[in-house]
Design an enzyme around this catalytic site. Structure first.
Site, PDB file in Angstrom:
ATOM      1  N   GLU A   1       0.886  -1.179   0.000  1.00  0.00           N
ATOM      2  CA  GLU A   1       0.000   0.000   0.000  1.00  0.00           C
ATOM      3  C   GLU A   1       0.912   1.213   0.000  1.00  0.00           C
ATOM      4  OE1 GLU A   1      -3.118  -0.076  -0.320  1.00  0.00           O
ATOM      5  OE2 GLU A   1      -3.587  -2.146   0.209  1.00  0.00           O
TER       6      GLU A   1
ATOM      7  N   CYS B   1      -2.887   8.554   3.109  1.00  0.00           N
ATOM      8  CA  CYS B   1      -2.594   8.158   1.722  1.00  0.00           C
ATOM      9  C   CYS B   1      -3.792   8.389   0.822  1.00  0.00           C
ATOM     10  CB  CYS B   1      -2.135   6.718   1.668  1.00  0.00           C
ATOM     11  SG  CYS B   1      -3.209   5.606   2.548  1.00  0.00           S
TER      12      CYS B   1
END
Ligand code: ADP
Length: 484
Positions: A256, A290
């Protein structure tokens, strides 16, 4: 001590069900970003400690993978209960080491516990598939089995939630885990381990090694033959490094890697909703997320009104101590983050962006605060749009049309999240299908739903977390052909 929870916070390595100071006896500093001063020190693992952690995970594997789903589910459910009892202390620890406002830390604890609870429930429902064969007299069964020992490497921005995304799923899948939390936020990870320990997790099923120098223990984390899978959340550069490190032994790598999420506002959007949604999507967690909306694209019919209202809303955000319940924006995580953010803003200005509000740190002593900033750009891809911006800085670009905005939104190597605000929901859905991202939020926020898969396309990563898919990423599929 400023935070009561620090007095009892575990600060040793958790290996094989025991708390150990580490073979060298060295410790490293954990800082409070709100005051930029020392909170306390935790054990600094060396290679021998990391090897011991991998080996303890390897020796616990067969028993954990071979236990019944019921046994695993009940330990995870017991862990949920202990975490709930300790929710206030966890909230404090998260605030202490990340600087995120208590209100947001408390929200993180809530979603983390809910996610672990979901993994506990779902672990009971991981049923094999039965398929009739194409040949007579045969049966086929497809089973998913634990992949093995998992190395989980987590970042600092959601120090509990991202641990649960990985560890909760891996444990539900029947794997044992070596967790290496970020050097900025080891306390929350150790407190999580302590809760699972109190819930009766068998020795070796979860191990936590803390260090301020991951490269020192990289060989054990990545190359040890017992490690089957590396699950990482963090920067793209380190993600690529881990992918290379895992290549020779063909280990599974789940990544990720953040993003540069676009947020598109079309002429027919509800202005109040779009402004509130954009503020939340950009400035939550002080922009250190993010999925944060880095790039805002507005179409001509709404551009002026949106810019005016958005700037006004951003001016109203309150920067301050994370312990103050009225604070919206706490400090950045560390000095390196503050320098990087300042350099990104300066580069954007050098490329022609105008500063509508903010632009640097507020006038105050101590801490690592940054004034919420809005930049206005006429260029669609200034450097600040290409890179991840981990802080409270939004950049708004005016586009000529919806198509122009979508083209700009998709002009990125990343593809984690995207946001669209539009009045016509059918059109918004069509645009959601055209946006290149692992998740698209239409007319609202992305919510942390346990049952939904989460992950990115392109440079944002490999694999998915959460949901059934997030558990299956930690499993291998075996097909059994039964004859007669
Ligand atoms: P960030 O910019 O969010 O700090 P990093 O990718 O540097 O992102 O860090 C995310 C996590 O990866 C942290 O736990 C960090 O310690 C770890 N990490 C950084 N470099 C390495 C490496 N070479 N090997 C293993 N883990 C690493």
């Amino acid at each position: 001590v400023q935070y009561d929870s620090l007095i009892d916070a575990p600060r040793d390595l958790y290996v094989g069900g025991r708390w150990l100071p580490g073979s060298s006896g060295e410790r490293f500093d954990v800082n409070d970003p709100a005051t930029d001063s020392l909170l306390l020190q935790v054990a600094n693992a060396g290679p021998a400690d990391a090897d011991a952690a991998v080996e303890s995970a390897a020796s616990a594997l067969d028993a954990w993978a071979g236990s019944t789903a019921e046994q695993r589910a009940s330990i995870l459910a017991a862990s949920v209960s202990v975490l709930r009892e300790r929710a206030d202390a966890l909230t404090e620890l998260i605030t202490a080491e990340t600087g995120k406002p208590l209100r947001e830390a408390s929200g993180e604890v809530v979603i983390s516990i809910r996610l672990l609870e979901w993994f506990a429930e779902e672990s009971r429902r991981l049923t094999p598939e039965y398929w009739p064969s194409i040949s007579p007299g045969r049966d086929c069964v497809v089973v998913n089995e634990a992949i093995g020992v998992v190395t989980a490497i987590t970042p600092w921005n959601y120090p509990l939630y991202l641990v649960v995304c990985k560890v909760g799923a891996a444990l539900a899948a029947g794997c044992t885990v070596l967790l290496k939390p970020a050097e900025q936020t080891p306390l929350t990870a150790l407190a999580f381990a302590s809760a699972l320990d109190a819930a009766g997790i068998p020795a070796g099923v979860l191990n936590v090694v803390t260090t301020d120098d991951p490269r020192r223990i990289g060989d054990s984390l990545l190359h040890h033959p017992a490690v089957a899978c590396i699950s990482f959340t963090g920067s793209r550069v380190v993600g690529a490094e881990l992918l290379r490190a895992a290549a020779p032994a063909i280990k599974r790598v789940l990544l990720e890697l953040g993003g540069s999420a676009p947020l598109v506002v079309l002429d027919d959007a509800d202005l109040d909703n779009a402004v509130a949604g954009a503020v939340r999507a950009r400035f939550g967690n002080a922009g250190q997320a993010c999925v944060a909306a880095n790039r805002i694209y507005v179409t001509p019919g709404i551009a002026d009104a949106f810019v005016e209202r958005f700037v006004e809303a951003v001016r109203g955000l309150k920067v301050g101590s994370p312990q103050d319940p009225t604070t919206d924006i706490g400090p950045l995580i560390d000095a390196a983050a503050a320098e990087r953010l300042q350099a990104q803003v300066e580069a954007a200005v050098a490329e022609g962006a105008l500063v509508a509000v903010g632009g640097g740190p507020p006038e105050r002593d101590g801490g690592l605060y940054f004034t919420p900033t809005v930049l206005l750009s006429s260029d669609k891809v200034p450097s600040i749009c290409r890179d991840e911006v981990f802080g409270p800085v939004a950049i708004i670009t005016r586009c000529d049309s919806a198509d122009d905005a979508i083209t700009a939104a998709n002009d990125s190597e990343y593809g984690l999240a995207a946001y669209i605000f539009a009045g016509d929901s059918r059109r918004a859905y069509d645009i959601a299908r055209r946006l290149r991202a692992g998740a698209v939020a239409v007319n609202g926020p992305l919510t942390a739903e346990p049952q939904l898969p989460f992950g990115g396309v392109g440079a944002s990563g490999l694999g998915r977390e959460r949901g059934r898919r997030g558990i299956e990423e930690f499993q291998e599929t075996k097909t059994i052909h039964l004859v007669g």
